[in-house]
Design a protein around this motif. Structure first.
Motif, short mmCIF file in Angstrom:
data_model
loop_
_atom_site.label_atom_id
_atom_site.label_comp_id
_atom_site.label_asym_id
_atom_site.label_seq_id
_atom_site.Cartn_x
_atom_site.Cartn_y
_atom_site.Cartn_z
N THR A 1 -22.81 -0.21 -60.72
CA THR A 1 -22.46 -0.33 -62.14
C THR A 1 -22.40 -1.79 -62.56
OG1 THR A 1 -21.16 1.71 -61.99
CG2 THR A 1 -20.76 0.28 -63.89
N VAL A 2 -21.81 -2.60 -61.72
CA VAL A 2 -21.73 -4.04 -62.01
C VAL A 2 -23.13 -4.65 -62.07
CG1 VAL A 2 -20.90 -6.26 -61.17
CG2 VAL A 2 -19.42 -4.25 -61.02
N THR A 3 -23.99 -4.27 -61.14
CA THR A 3 -25.35 -4.80 -61.10
C THR A 3 -26.11 -4.43 -62.37
OG1 THR A 3 -25.37 -4.68 -58.70
CG2 THR A 3 -27.50 -4.87 -59.80
N GLN A 4 -25.98 -3.17 -62.83
CA GLN A 4 -26.65 -2.74 -64.04
C GLN A 4 -26.15 -3.52 -65.26
OE1 GLN A 4 -26.09 1.48 -64.29
NE2 GLN A 4 -27.33 1.93 -62.46
N THR A 5 -24.84 -3.77 -65.30
CA THR A 5 -24.27 -4.53 -66.42
C THR A 5 -24.80 -5.96 -66.45
OG1 THR A 5 -22.25 -3.20 -66.24
CG2 THR A 5 -22.12 -5.24 -67.51
N VAL A 6 -24.84 -6.59 -65.30
CA VAL A 6 -25.35 -7.96 -65.22
C VAL A 6 -26.82 -8.01 -65.61
CG1 VAL A 6 -25.83 -9.88 -63.66
CG2 VAL A 6 -23.66 -8.67 -63.50
N ASN A 7 -27.59 -7.04 -65.14
CA ASN A 7 -29.02 -7.01 -65.50
C ASN A 7 -29.22 -6.82 -66.99
OD1 ASN A 7 -29.72 -7.36 -62.83
ND2 ASN A 7 -29.99 -5.17 -62.43
N PHE A 8 -28.36 -6.02 -67.63
CA PHE A 8 -28.46 -5.81 -69.07
C PHE A 8 -28.17 -7.10 -69.83
CE2 PHE A 8 -26.25 -4.95 -73.08
CZ PHE A 8 -27.24 -4.27 -73.78
N ILE A 9 -27.16 -7.84 -69.38
CA ILE A 9 -26.81 -9.09 -70.07
C ILE A 9 -27.91 -10.13 -69.92
CG2 ILE A 9 -25.18 -11.03 -70.04
CD1 ILE A 9 -23.01 -9.04 -69.20
N ASN B 1 -28.65 -10.88 -75.74
CA ASN B 1 -27.51 -10.29 -75.02
C ASN B 1 -26.70 -11.35 -74.30
OD1 ASN B 1 -28.61 -7.91 -75.88
ND2 ASN B 1 -29.42 -7.30 -73.88
N HIS B 2 -27.40 -12.30 -73.70
CA HIS B 2 -26.71 -13.36 -72.96
C HIS B 2 -25.90 -14.25 -73.89
CE1 HIS B 2 -27.02 -16.80 -69.77
NE2 HIS B 2 -25.84 -16.21 -69.77
N PHE C 1 -22.83 -12.40 -75.07
CA PHE C 1 -21.84 -12.33 -74.00
C PHE C 1 -21.07 -13.64 -73.86
CE2 PHE C 1 -20.67 -12.96 -69.53
CZ PHE C 1 -19.83 -11.86 -69.33
#
Length: 329
Positions: free
Chosen positions: A290-298, A304-305, A308
């Motif tokens: 879940t954390v990896t997917q969130t980081v990839n989305f940002i 997005n970046h 954030f």
């Protein structure tokens, strides 16, 4: 036969009247000619008179007592000025060298290029020209060229290694931590850290060595480099009590890895990397995914970046961006 007396045992003292008679003065217990600056080895009136009569009598024979006294005072003032000038110049030179070492240390700590020494000097000279222009020349004497900064860093590194070698002689026990990774030029760098303790329970933690490995990075290669570093530092193997490595097969292999080869020399117990071990045992892949997917989305889009980062600033977060963690092994 009676033993010859040493000159130092005769306790000869300089007499002030010899300043006017022979143009000599006393500096740090040695007679010095006020005219030519020559030293006389032995403080004897005969030596002073001989030097004066053979070197300077012809030029001063027409002066009366008052004129000679005035001449002595002028020469003494001139000599005092010269001594003060050279002392001041030496002090300024030492201060410039010390300042050069301090700036070189800061450049090395920050990991900046050695060429930035010239840039820093240019900035400091311009600031000094406005704030204290009378000190500008002193700042200009500080050498911060690329070669100078490189030499300063090498001298400090050599001195630190010498200090570590002296401290290691008092170790009653020490441990090693070994990490191998590649730099930006794809050269394998083997970093070896040491932690030692002496009989007063003073702990020393320093980097022992960094070994570039241009060829293979097998367990044998790593073992040979570690042995060479320990031998160069003259550390006794029987005082090695622990070894820490990463999870690479070349490190922790029981037969051909560093750990297996080191067991032939000593026994140890590893107590580091507990967080990584616990993370694998607890099987928290569902959380990490879940954390990896969130980081990839940002990171997938610039908008997005930026949003954030703006969010992190709005909540006064300790981190201004995503704190990354890369699992090397």
């Amino acid at each position: 036969m009676m033993p010859r007396r040493k000159v130092d045992a005769e306790n000869r003292a300089f007499k002030n009247r010899r300043e006017v008679e022979y143009m000599f003065t006393d500096i740090a217990g040695k007679p010095v000619c006020l005219i030519c600056g020559a030293n006389v080895a032995v403080l004897k009136e005969f030596n002073l008179r001989r030097h004066y009569e053979t070197k300077h009598l012809d030029n001063l024979k027409d002066l009366n007592a008052e004129q000679k006294l005035q001449k002595v005072e002028e020469l003494k003032k001139k000599l005092t000025f010269q001594q003060t000038f050279f002392t001041r110049a030496k002090s300024q030179s030492e201060a410039a060298v010390k300042a050069s070492f301090i700036v070189a240390e800061e450049i090395a700590k920050a990991g900046r290029p050695f060429t930035e020494g010239d840039f820093l000097k240019s900035c400091m000279v311009k600031v000094c020209d406005i704030i204290c222009p009378d000190k500008k020349q002193m700042l200009a004497n500080v050498s911060l060229s690329r070669n100078t900064v490189a030499d300063r860093v090498c001298e400090m590194a050599t001195d630190l290694r010498t200090q570590l070698r002296k401290r290691s002689k008092d170790f009653i026990a020490y441990s090693l931590a070994v990490e191998e990774s590649t730099d930006m030029t794809d050269t394998a760098e083997l970093a070896i850290f040491i932690r030692g303790v002496d009989s007063d329970l003073c702990v020393t933690e320093e980097i022992l060595d960094i070994k570039p490995m241009h060829g293979t990075t097998t367990g044998k290669d790593i073992f040979e480099n570690v042995c060479q570093s320990v031998t160069d530092m003259k550390l006794p193997w029987d005082k090695l009590i622990s070894l820490t490595t990463d999870g690479a097969p070349a490190m922790c292999g029981e037969k051909s890895g560093l750990v297996g080869r080191m067991r032939e020399l000593t026994t140890y117990h590893c107590i580091i990397h507990q967080e990584a071990v616990c993370g694998k045992v607890l099987k928290m892949d569902h959380v990490m995914s879940t954390v990896t997917q969130t980081v990839n989305f940002i990171q997938s889009r610039g908008l997005n970046h930026r949003q954030f980062q703006s969010f992190m600033r709005s909540i006064d977060s300790e981190f201004a961006d995503i704190p990354y963690r890369t699992e090397v092994r």
